[in-house]
Design an enzyme around this catalytic site. Structure first.
Site, PDB file in Angstrom:
ATOM      1  N   LYS A  34       0.407  -1.255   0.297  1.00 56.59           N
ATOM      2  CA  LYS A  34       0.067   0.109   0.360  1.00 56.59           C
ATOM      3  C   LYS A  34       0.733   1.171   0.369  1.00 56.59           C
ATOM      4  O   LYS A  34       1.898   1.036   0.568  1.00 56.59           O
ATOM      5  CB  LYS A  34      -0.726   0.063   1.481  1.00 56.59           C
ATOM      6  CG  LYS A  34       0.093  -0.181   2.299  1.00 56.59           C
ATOM      7  CD  LYS A  34      -0.945  -0.102   3.839  1.00 56.59           C
ATOM      8  CE  LYS A  34      -0.914  -0.150   5.026  1.00 56.59           C
ATOM      9  NZ  LYS A  34      -1.496  -0.912   6.419  1.00 56.59           N
ATOM     10  N   ARG A 128     -10.898  -0.483  15.145  1.00 54.76           N
ATOM     11  CA  ARG A 128     -10.980   0.657  14.149  1.00 54.76           C
ATOM     12  C   ARG A 128     -11.506   0.223  13.216  1.00 54.76           C
ATOM     13  O   ARG A 128     -12.712   0.824  12.973  1.00 54.76           O
ATOM     14  CB  ARG A 128      -9.587   0.621  13.485  1.00 54.76           C
ATOM     15  CG  ARG A 128      -9.611   1.870  12.902  1.00 54.76           C
ATOM     16  CD  ARG A 128      -7.588   2.117  12.173  1.00 54.76           C
ATOM     17  NE  ARG A 128      -7.230   0.726  11.891  1.00 54.76           N
ATOM     18  CZ  ARG A 128      -6.597   0.344  10.958  1.00 54.76           C
ATOM     19  NH1 ARG A 128      -4.955   1.453  11.223  1.00 54.76           N
ATOM     20  NH2 ARG A 128      -5.672  -0.609  10.866  1.00 54.76           N
ATOM     21  N   TYR A 249      12.972  31.770   2.688  1.00 56.12           N
ATOM     22  CA  TYR A 249      11.119  32.047   3.403  1.00 56.12           C
ATOM     23  C   TYR A 249      11.552  32.545   4.012  1.00 56.12           C
ATOM     24  O   TYR A 249      11.779  31.305   5.269  1.00 56.12           O
ATOM     25  CB  TYR A 249      10.234  31.393   2.228  1.00 56.12           C
ATOM     26  CG  TYR A 249       9.434  30.780   1.186  1.00 56.12           C
ATOM     27  CD1 TYR A 249       9.099  32.279   0.347  1.00 56.12           C
ATOM     28  CD2 TYR A 249       9.510  29.917   0.349  1.00 56.12           C
ATOM     29  CE1 TYR A 249       8.509  31.769  -0.565  1.00 56.12           C
ATOM     30  CE2 TYR A 249       9.163  30.308  -0.396  1.00 56.12           C
ATOM     31  CZ  TYR A 249       9.031  30.715  -1.690  1.00 56.12           C
ATOM     32  OH  TYR A 249       8.637  31.109  -2.700  1.00 56.12           O
ATOM     33  N   MET A 297       8.704  24.209  -1.058  1.00 61.06           N
ATOM     34  CA  MET A 297       8.490  23.391  -1.584  1.00 61.06           C
ATOM     35  C   MET A 297       9.419  22.885  -2.686  1.00 61.06           C
ATOM     36  O   MET A 297       9.140  21.277  -2.734  1.00 61.06           O
ATOM     37  CB  MET A 297       6.938  23.726  -2.834  1.00 61.06           C
ATOM     38  CG  MET A 297       6.211  22.710  -3.297  1.00 61.06           C
ATOM     39  SD  MET A 297       4.837  23.613  -4.663  1.00 61.06           S
ATOM     40  CE  MET A 297       3.981  24.577  -3.355  1.00 61.06           C
TER      41      MET A 297
HETATM   42  C1  PLP Z   1      -0.626  -1.441   6.826  1.00 62.04           C
HETATM   43  C2  PLP Z   1      -1.388  -3.392   7.496  1.00 62.04           C
HETATM   44  C3  PLP Z   1      -0.124  -4.319   7.455  1.00 62.04           C
HETATM   45  C4  PLP Z   1       1.369  -4.065   7.447  1.00 62.04           C
HETATM   46  O1  PLP Z   1       1.413  -3.655   8.604  1.00 62.04           O
HETATM   47  P1  PLP Z   1       3.197  -3.280   9.113  1.00 62.04           P
HETATM   48  O2  PLP Z   1       3.051  -2.698  10.781  1.00 62.04           O
HETATM   49  O3  PLP Z   1       3.837  -1.956   8.007  1.00 62.04           O
HETATM   50  O4  PLP Z   1       4.473  -4.241   8.734  1.00 62.04           O
HETATM   51  C5  PLP Z   1      -1.210  -5.556   7.404  1.00 62.04           C
HETATM   52  N1  PLP Z   1      -1.779  -5.201   8.482  1.00 62.04           N
HETATM   53  C6  PLP Z   1      -3.007  -4.396   7.560  1.00 62.04           C
HETATM   54  C7  PLP Z   1      -4.422  -4.585   7.999  1.00 62.04           C
HETATM   55  C8  PLP Z   1      -2.102  -3.473   7.631  1.00 62.04           C
HETATM   56  O5  PLP Z   1      -3.470  -2.171   7.013  1.00 62.04           O
END
Ligand code: PLP
Length: 357
Positions: A34, A128, A249, A297
């Protein structure tokens, strides 16, 4: 090429992958890519991880899944987080496996992809997303009633990097809920910190993210991981300013006179936090050089030794645990975590891959 870029060492990625996989020898690895593979570049990293043996990928958004599919990656992709019903058609069209925690999402996905594969998330304590343990049996039955195939059940740990006892208690609540079901499902729970702590590594899958990239979830226990990414830059201008001349800046820095300043071609839009203004460091020939003036930036000014040239390569991020210039050390100095600094690395930075791609 723009004179600032990221270097990503795929050989180090492979070593981290193998170290983590060895800690869960019976599990398959669902590699978490991700947020553009934590800034490392989702497509190249995902392909590499599948090549090392990962059994599937996990992303946070359908857009991230779409990017993998567009690149021709047809491996299983788990969409993390509770599916929103309005996102069900995208997930179905892209062949992503959604995570279900609500009946609304289950109905929407069943309509979009009759008989489709899904995973069910259990809230074992994080509060969550997920189905409460006591409601799991009813929820799974309802999902199957809709004709969907429940491929696995999973949960996520809230304090795997700090509290093993609570993490084991979370795992136990999850296992207990799964045991109460009429059927056995493949289960998974472990993120990076849990894999490193050996919690949940006996289940069907593990879900490492951060540690694949060599970044420690707990900076106090860096262990054997090797950071995969470094960030380089060449200066676009080197100059001396008269004493008292302002820099950047707000003119928050005044030249002492006689000193050399280099202007580097990146800024906060690239993921170099503005909070590093007048206090951050980058490296030149192994030495810390100080940021002076505000980070803007697209540009950042640093104080450099005499003789610095436009061909010198500065290290903006070092692939180590340096307290000033690594993602992990700098995060600590800024009061945040390496996850945030890695995922803030902008798309406009070119990613250069070292090793086999
Ligand atoms: C992001 C995520 C992971 C990976 O977590 P890390 O701490 O980066 O290893 C695993 N499971 C879920 C549900 C996540 O959202």
């Amino acid at each position: 090429m723009r004179p600032t870029w990221l270097e990503i060492d795929l050989a180090a990625l492979e070593r981290n992958y193998r170290r983590l996989a060895a800690r869960a020898p019976r599990a398959r690895v669902l590699a978490v890519v991700k947020a553009n593979a934590y800034g490392h570049g989702a497509v190249v990293v995902a392909r590499a991880l599948l090549g090392f043996g990962a059994g599937g990928l996990a992303v946070a958004t359908s857009g991230e899944g779409a990017e993998l599919r567009r690149a021709g990656i047809d491996a299983p992709v788990l969409l993390l987080g509770s599916l929103h019903p309005g996102n069900a058609e995208d997930a179905a069209r892209l062949g992503l496996t959604p995570t279900l925690a609500t009946l609304e999402a289950a109905r929407a996905f069943a309509a979009a992809r009759p008989g489709g594969k899904v995973q069910v998330k259990v809230d074992s304590g994080m509060g969550r997303v997920g189905v409460a343990p006591g409601e799991l049996a009813g929820f799974v039955a309802a999902v199957e009633e809709l004709g969907l195939e429940v491929e696995a059940l999973y949960t996520h740990f809230a304090v795997a990097d700090e509290d093993r006892e609570e993490t084991r208690a979370q795992l136990e609540r999850f296992l207990e809920a799964a045991r109460a079901l009429p059927r056995r499902y493949p289960l998974h729970a472990a993120n990076s910190a849990a894999i490193l702590a050996g919690i949940g590594t006996e289940l069907a899958f593990v879900r490492p993210g951060l540690a694949l990239y060599g970044l420690p979830p707990d900076p106090r226990e860096p262990g054997e991981l090797e950071p995969v990414l470094s960030w380089k830059a060449k200066p676009t201008q080197i100059k001396r300013l008269p004493a008292g001349h302002g820099v950047g800046y707000g003119l928050t820095y005044r030249s002492q006179g006689g000193e050399w300043l280099a202007t580097l071609p990146f800024g906060y839009a690239d993921g170099f936090s503005r909070a590093l203004s007048n206090r951050g460091f980058v490296k030149l020939k192994g030495r810390d050089v100080r940021v002076v003036g505000r980070v803007s930036m697209d540009q950042t000014t640093v104080l450099v030794p005499a003789g610095t040239s436009l061909d010198d390569v500065f290290e903006v991020v070092t692939a180590d645990l340096d307290p000033h210039t690594s993602l992990t050390g700098r995060a600590r100095a800024l009061g945040t975590i390496n996850y945030e600094l890695a995922t803030a690395l902008s798309l406009r930075l070119a990613r250069v891959y070292l090793g086999k791609a």
